[in-house]
Scaffold this active site. Sequence first.
Site, PDB file in Angstrom:
ATOM      1  N   SER A   1       0.839  -1.199   0.000  1.00 58.24           N
ATOM      2  CA  SER A   1       0.000   0.000   0.000  1.00 58.24           C
ATOM      3  C   SER A   1       0.871   1.245   0.000  1.00 58.24           C
ATOM      4  O   SER A   1       1.672   1.460   0.921  1.00 58.24           O
ATOM      5  CB  SER A   1      -0.894   0.019   1.236  1.00 58.24           C
TER       6      SER A   1
ATOM      7  N   HIS B   1      -1.389  -1.298  -4.148  1.00 54.82           N
ATOM      8  CA  HIS B   1      -2.631  -1.001  -3.424  1.00 54.82           C
ATOM      9  C   HIS B   1      -2.694   0.506  -3.162  1.00 54.82           C
ATOM     10  O   HIS B   1      -1.766   1.100  -2.614  1.00 54.82           O
ATOM     11  CB  HIS B   1      -2.663  -1.783  -2.110  1.00 54.82           C
TER      12      HIS B   1
ATOM     13  N   ASP C   1      -4.874   3.586  -1.571  1.00 57.44           N
ATOM     14  CA  ASP C   1      -5.917   3.901  -0.583  1.00 57.44           C
ATOM     15  C   ASP C   1      -6.436   5.324  -0.764  1.00 57.44           C
ATOM     16  O   ASP C   1      -5.730   6.293  -0.483  1.00 57.44           O
ATOM     17  CB  ASP C   1      -5.343   3.761   0.829  1.00 57.44           C
TER      18      ASP C   1
ATOM     19  N   MET D   1      -9.020   8.126   0.481  1.00 52.23           N
ATOM     20  CA  MET D   1      -9.835   8.481   1.663  1.00 52.23           C
ATOM     21  C   MET D   1     -10.378   9.891   1.513  1.00 52.23           C
ATOM     22  O   MET D   1      -9.660  10.787   1.065  1.00 52.23           O
ATOM     23  CB  MET D   1      -8.961   8.435   2.917  1.00 52.23           C
TER      24      MET D   1
ATOM     25  N   HIS E   1      -8.546   1.112  -3.586  1.00 53.35           N
ATOM     26  CA  HIS E   1      -9.441   0.877  -2.447  1.00 53.35           C
ATOM     27  C   HIS E   1     -10.105   2.205  -2.085  1.00 53.35           C
ATOM     28  O   HIS E   1      -9.453   3.100  -1.536  1.00 53.35           O
ATOM     29  CB  HIS E   1      -8.580   0.328  -1.295  1.00 53.35           C
TER      30      HIS E   1
ATOM     31  N   MET F   1     -12.134   4.353   0.077  1.00 56.06           N
ATOM     32  CA  MET F   1     -12.736   4.558   1.405  1.00 56.06           C
ATOM     33  C   MET F   1     -13.433   5.906   1.347  1.00 56.06           C
ATOM     34  O   MET F   1     -13.014   6.892   1.970  1.00 56.06           O
ATOM     35  CB  MET F   1     -11.644   4.514   2.476  1.00 56.06           C
TER      36      MET F   1
ATOM     37  N   MET G   1     -11.213  -5.984   5.829  1.00 52.01           N
ATOM     38  CA  MET G   1     -10.432  -5.027   6.614  1.00 52.01           C
ATOM     39  C   MET G   1     -10.085  -5.669   7.957  1.00 52.01           C
ATOM     40  O   MET G   1     -10.969  -6.090   8.702  1.00 52.01           O
ATOM     41  CB  MET G   1     -11.232  -3.744   6.863  1.00 52.01           C
TER      42      MET G   1
ATOM     43  N   GLY H   1      -8.801   3.910   7.527  1.00 50.56           N
ATOM     44  CA  GLY H   1      -8.526   5.331   7.712  1.00 50.56           C
ATOM     45  C   GLY H   1      -7.054   5.627   7.949  1.00 50.56           C
ATOM     46  O   GLY H   1      -6.586   6.716   7.626  1.00 50.56           O
TER      47      GLY H   1
ATOM     48  N   ASP I   1      -6.482  -6.567   4.489  1.00 50.94           N
ATOM     49  CA  ASP I   1      -5.936  -5.206   4.492  1.00 50.94           C
ATOM     50  C   ASP I   1      -5.895  -4.628   5.909  1.00 50.94           C
ATOM     51  O   ASP I   1      -6.937  -4.396   6.520  1.00 50.94           O
ATOM     52  CB  ASP I   1      -6.825  -4.332   3.589  1.00 50.94           C
TER      53      ASP I   1
ATOM     54  N   GLY J   1       1.301  -2.149   4.043  1.00 49.35           N
ATOM     55  CA  GLY J   1       1.768  -0.763   3.937  1.00 49.35           C
ATOM     56  C   GLY J   1       3.023  -0.570   4.763  1.00 49.35           C
ATOM     57  O   GLY J   1       4.141  -0.617   4.249  1.00 49.35           O
ATOM     58  N   SER J   2       2.850  -0.398   6.075  1.00 47.89           N
ATOM     59  CA  SER J   2       3.989  -0.169   6.972  1.00 47.89           C
ATOM     60  C   SER J   2       5.001  -1.299   6.892  1.00 47.89           C
ATOM     61  O   SER J   2       6.208  -1.041   6.900  1.00 47.89           O
ATOM     62  CB  SER J   2       3.526  -0.070   8.423  1.00 47.89           C
TER      63      SER J   2
END
Length: 222
Positions: free
Chosen positions: A8, A33, A35, A37, A66, A68, A137, A142, A175, A197-198
């Site tokens: 991500s 990926h 994200d 938002m 994705h 959101m 999820m 978020g 995710d 991601g991280s």
Amino acid sequence: MKHLIAPSILAADFANLAKDVQMLEESQADWVHIDVMDGRFVPNISFGFPVIKAIKPYSKKVFDVHLMIAEPEKYIEQFRDAGADIITVHYEACDHLHRTLQQIKATGAQAGVALNPHTPVSLLSDVLEDVDLVCLMSVNPGFGGQKFIYRTLQKVRDLKEEIITRNLKTKIEIDGGVGLQNAEVLLQAGADVLVAGSAVFKAPNPMDMIVQLKSVGKEKMV
Ligand code: DX5
Ligand code: ZN
């Protein structure tokens, strides 16, 4: 089936996004990926069409977008035009999910549905035939870097059982809070795609971390 890794870019360096996307391009990552938002559906704002459009030329990998966002049906065509290959909307954001899934498919993109941690997988029962990807999820959406919610494992098992029983091709993506510490158990439960991601971008060597995530569950070659 061999599992897929979808790093991500929410955890990437936004000041050097092209560089990070190029790194993914050269890595063993399967998907990118992305994200999105909106500050309404989730309490955070990330980025939108112009950023996706800007990074598209730097990658041939599948863009897994994705959303959101509230009222995603208003923006499906624009995300497709910006370069999305898979468009995932939230079950909780769609009053007319069946219609929105057809709308996504009409653009030529694959259609995904994401479920928040509190939403049971059984609620997808009547649309599963129309869904290419279910994104479970494993954190509340978020933010990156949150703690994995272990209840997700049971959701993966239940959904996998239904997909197999009904002989569908729907993929299961996980995710949130995914890394080497839980990848194996997720794959055993039936996950097909791991978003990270991280775990990838905060690793000392992101490319090597992708190799490691990709090799989870593989027998060691001597
Ligand atoms: C959360 C996003 C995730 C997030 C994952 O709202 O949907 O894709 O980037 O980040 P990590 O892997 O750090 O939990
Ligand atoms: Zn995501």
